[in-house]
Design an enzyme around this catalytic site. Structure first.
Site, short mmCIF file in Angstrom:
data_model
loop_
_atom_site.label_atom_id
_atom_site.label_comp_id
_atom_site.label_asym_id
_atom_site.label_seq_id
_atom_site.Cartn_x
_atom_site.Cartn_y
_atom_site.Cartn_z
N GLU B 57 -30.81 18.32 17.27
CA GLU B 57 -29.43 18.75 17.06
C GLU B 57 -29.31 19.97 16.15
O GLU B 57 -28.49 20.84 16.38
CB GLU B 57 -28.59 17.60 16.49
CG GLU B 57 -28.21 16.55 17.53
CD GLU B 57 -29.32 15.58 17.85
OE1 GLU B 57 -30.35 15.61 17.15
OE2 GLU B 57 -29.17 14.78 18.80
N HIS B 126 -23.53 4.79 15.96
CA HIS B 126 -22.92 5.48 17.11
C HIS B 126 -21.40 5.33 17.11
O HIS B 126 -20.79 5.41 18.17
CB HIS B 126 -23.45 4.92 18.43
CG HIS B 126 -24.84 5.36 18.79
ND1 HIS B 126 -25.94 4.90 18.14
CD2 HIS B 126 -25.27 6.23 19.73
CE1 HIS B 126 -27.03 5.46 18.69
NE2 HIS B 126 -26.66 6.27 19.64
#
Lengths: 321, 325
Positions: B57, B126
């Site tokens: 990322e 998440h």
């Protein structure tokens, strides 16, 4: 290398050193604040790498004054930035660590160790997409090769065969820690070996650096993919002005200084190109004058106006296209 | 049209009008995107413009920064807000600051988009919301798409604008249905008055707007008052004008958000109301937010940790009665 180029590289090395010495002096006097990372000892690398990578985009670190000047940025505007003045390259908002000039394809001045490497990868992608083959050079220190951003970048650049030259300027110290205490070997190019061609050069020899960077740039321009070049250098000062560098012995520093890039270049100029002492002295005097002018300019420049505090946060007036 | 289709259409149209627009992220190309937002685009624009990245990322955003510096308009997809944390150095130290530190010499026409929030039993790694961190960083435009039409217009605007934009989506909205009016000229920075009312202003964004709307009939029935519901849409900058006009009318503000209460984004809205609108307020502001716990996996616990239409109703009715509304 022809005489003219050798002379130019020599002049800019001297200019760089005198600039740094002036910066040091004005830091001590309180005219320059914040962090100041001096390049003294490493000018051979900084100047020659910029001259060699004449076309193409350059990303580098917070130790970038000499590179910025060698890249064509006005020493006056660079010194004014160190002074935090409105006439500085970043109008006093970036300081020593943040010199940018897209018109010279020079992007930093980045103060996050290794943070500029992924940005350079993206730039290389863009250049490839745009069909431009000058390539991109990203310069970082040995300390930056232990972070995740570095390894992510090796992987992506190599997978995508990007026209990117990774240059590790290895001065042996990650701030104040000897690199071999935080990495398993001295030469960091080893880390890049599985991904790409690696090269090594004596960073204290400006001519060798020039030639190595040229060769590497030709390689990346040929569609070959990224190349990793490691330049072994020495910095004479601490990591920044706040670092007394007590971790290094006098003997070690003396070995460093015996390889001084400026003295070495002087020898080349006199022996190979037949330059006389007078000519060298004239170049030094010109460099000193340029530095004095830069300091006078920075000193006389105005502080930024308070309204500038809120300028350039967003792109006012750039219409949504 | 579904929310994810509206996003897809926005990217598609931006890519078709401007060949400098590129999309990068994990699975965005051949796979079509984890949430199918980029579905079909690789066939149309090729792998050069739909770039499948490794699971890295920091590099996704860092590469986008470099692409933007070099004249492209990258749209970076991060699979979820939690993973965006790995890229926060690039978002905060680079994307948000280069323009300012370079005195405007560097322009970053880029978008980072990701979904966030509680979906269904994805557990704490998440399910989080991080708008409070992003909005605390000067130099970033932060948009939150809770509405299908807004999602289309705002994303298209974000891609074609010259400023760095963080575009927040929500895990549970991708299959939401709605109408898109492409002919409309929508201002992405203007808050959306979802429902007009005269007694209570309920401010929210992303999926919570839908939960608020579900709760409103019951609230109005129990309190005998009418609610105005505002979807903030742009979290930074905030359309305080619309909020101000609403508060002058209603005199009461409630903020409903999915983020943990401590240090939440909504605290900033309430703080504004207290500082700027004190004399327009007839009641203490009410904050309805998630509990200060990492989001649990178990469905019962998960639902207990965030506002739901039921708890929103309960809290607002209780608050309304206590404040004599």
């Amino acid at each position: 290398m022809n005489k003219l180029l050798a002379e130019e590289i020599y002049y800019e090395m001297v200019l760089g050193r005198l600039f740094e010495l002036a910066a040091k002096e004005h830091y001590m006097a309180g005219d320059i604040a914040g962090f100041l990372h001096l390049d003294i000892g490493q000018e051979g690398f900084s100047v020659a790498a910029m001259k060699a990578f004449e076309k193409g985009d350059v990303f580098t670190t917070y130790r970038e004054h000499v590179m910025a000047i060698a890249r064509g940025m006005d020493p006056k505007a660079v010194m004014a930035e160190l002074f935090g003045k409105a006439t500085g390259v970043s109008r006093g908002r970036g300081g020593s660590m943040h010199l940018f000039d897209p018109s010279h394809f020079f992007y930093g001045g980045d103060a996050i160790v290794g943070g500029q490497i992924p940005n350079a990868v993206g730039c290389a992608y863009a250049r490839k997409y745009q069909g431009r083959d000058d390539g991109v050079m990203v310069i970082f220190g040995d300390g930056a090769t232990n972070g995740g951003a570095f390894f992510e970048s090796l992987n992506i650049a190599s997978t995508q065969k990007l026209p990117l030259l990774f240059v590790c300027e290895n001065n042996g110290y990650a701030i104040g820690t000897k690199i071999t205490r935080v990495a398993p070997f001295e030469k960091q190019a080893k880390k890049a070996e599985p991904y790409m061609v690696t090269m090594e050069v004596d960073g204290m020899d400006a001519i060798a650096v020039y030639e190595a960077v040229r060769e590497a740039q030709h390689l990346i321009q040929s569609g070959h993919g990224p190349v990793f070049l490691e330049a072994m250098t020495c910095r004479y000062e601490g990591h920044s002005m706040s670092d007394p560098a007590t971790y290094r012995s006098k003997e070690e520093l003396a070995i460093c200084k015996a390889k001084d890039p400026i003295e070495r270049m002087e020898k080349v100029l006199t022996t190979t190109y037949g330059m006389g002492t007078e000519q060298l002295e004239a170049l030094k005097a010109r460099a000193q004058q340029t530095v004095d002018d830069a300091v006078a300019f920075a000193d006389a420049s105005a502080e930024p106006e308070l309204k500038e505090l809120f300028e350039d946060i967003f792109c006012k007036g750039c219409a949504n296209v | 049209m579904l929310y994810r289709e509206a996003l897809n259409r926005a990217i598609d149209e931006a890519m078709s009008v401007d060949e400098t627009v590129v999309v990068l992220g994990e699975d965005v190309g051949l796979y079509g995107g984890s949430y199918r937002v980029t579905e079909g685009l690789v066939a149309k624009y090729g792998e050069e413009r739909l770039i499948d990245t490794p699971i890295a990322e920091l590099s996704i955003v860092g590469n986008a920064v470099g692409m933007a510096m070099a004249g492209l308009r990258p749209v970076a997809e991060i699979m979820t807000a939690n993973f965006a944390l790995l890229a926060f150095d690039q978002i905060i130290n680079h994307m948000a600051k280069y323009r300012y530190m370079s005195a405007g010499k560097i322009t970053l026409p880029m978008v980072v988009r990701f979904p966030q929030g509680v979906s269904r039993q994805l557990a704490a790694q998440h399910s989080e919301s991080y708008e409070q961190m992003l909005c605390a960083v000067p130099g970033l435009i932060v948009l939150a798409a809770g509405d299908v039409n807004y999602a289309y217009h705002a994303l298209k605007y974000a891609i074609l604008s010259d400023d760095p934009v963080v575009f927040i989506e929500h895990e549970l909205l991708y299959n939401k249905k709605g109408e898109v009016d492409p002919s409309e000229s929508l201002d992405p920075f203007k808050a959306r008055v979802v429902k007009e009312g005269k007694d209570v202003t309920i401010v929210s964004y992303l999926k919570m707007v839908d939960d608020v709307m579900e709760a409103v009939p019951e609230i109005e029935k129990k309190l005998g008052k009418s609610c105005e519901v505002i979807d903030l849409c742009s979290l930074n900058p905030v359309d305080f004008r619309t909020l101000e006009a609403s508060l002058k009318k209603t005199g009461a503000i409630v903020i409903v958000e999915e983020d943990h209460k401590t240090g939440s984004y909504g605290a900033q809205i309430v703080s504004w109301a207290a500082e700027e609108m004190f004399y327009s307020l007839d009641a203490a502001p009410l904050r309805i937010a998630a509990e200060d716990v990492p989001v649990p996996y178990n469905r019962t616990l998960e639902l207990a940790s965030i506002p739901t239409p039921g708890t929103i109703t309960e809290r607002i009715v209780e608050w309304g009665e206590k404040n004599g509304l």
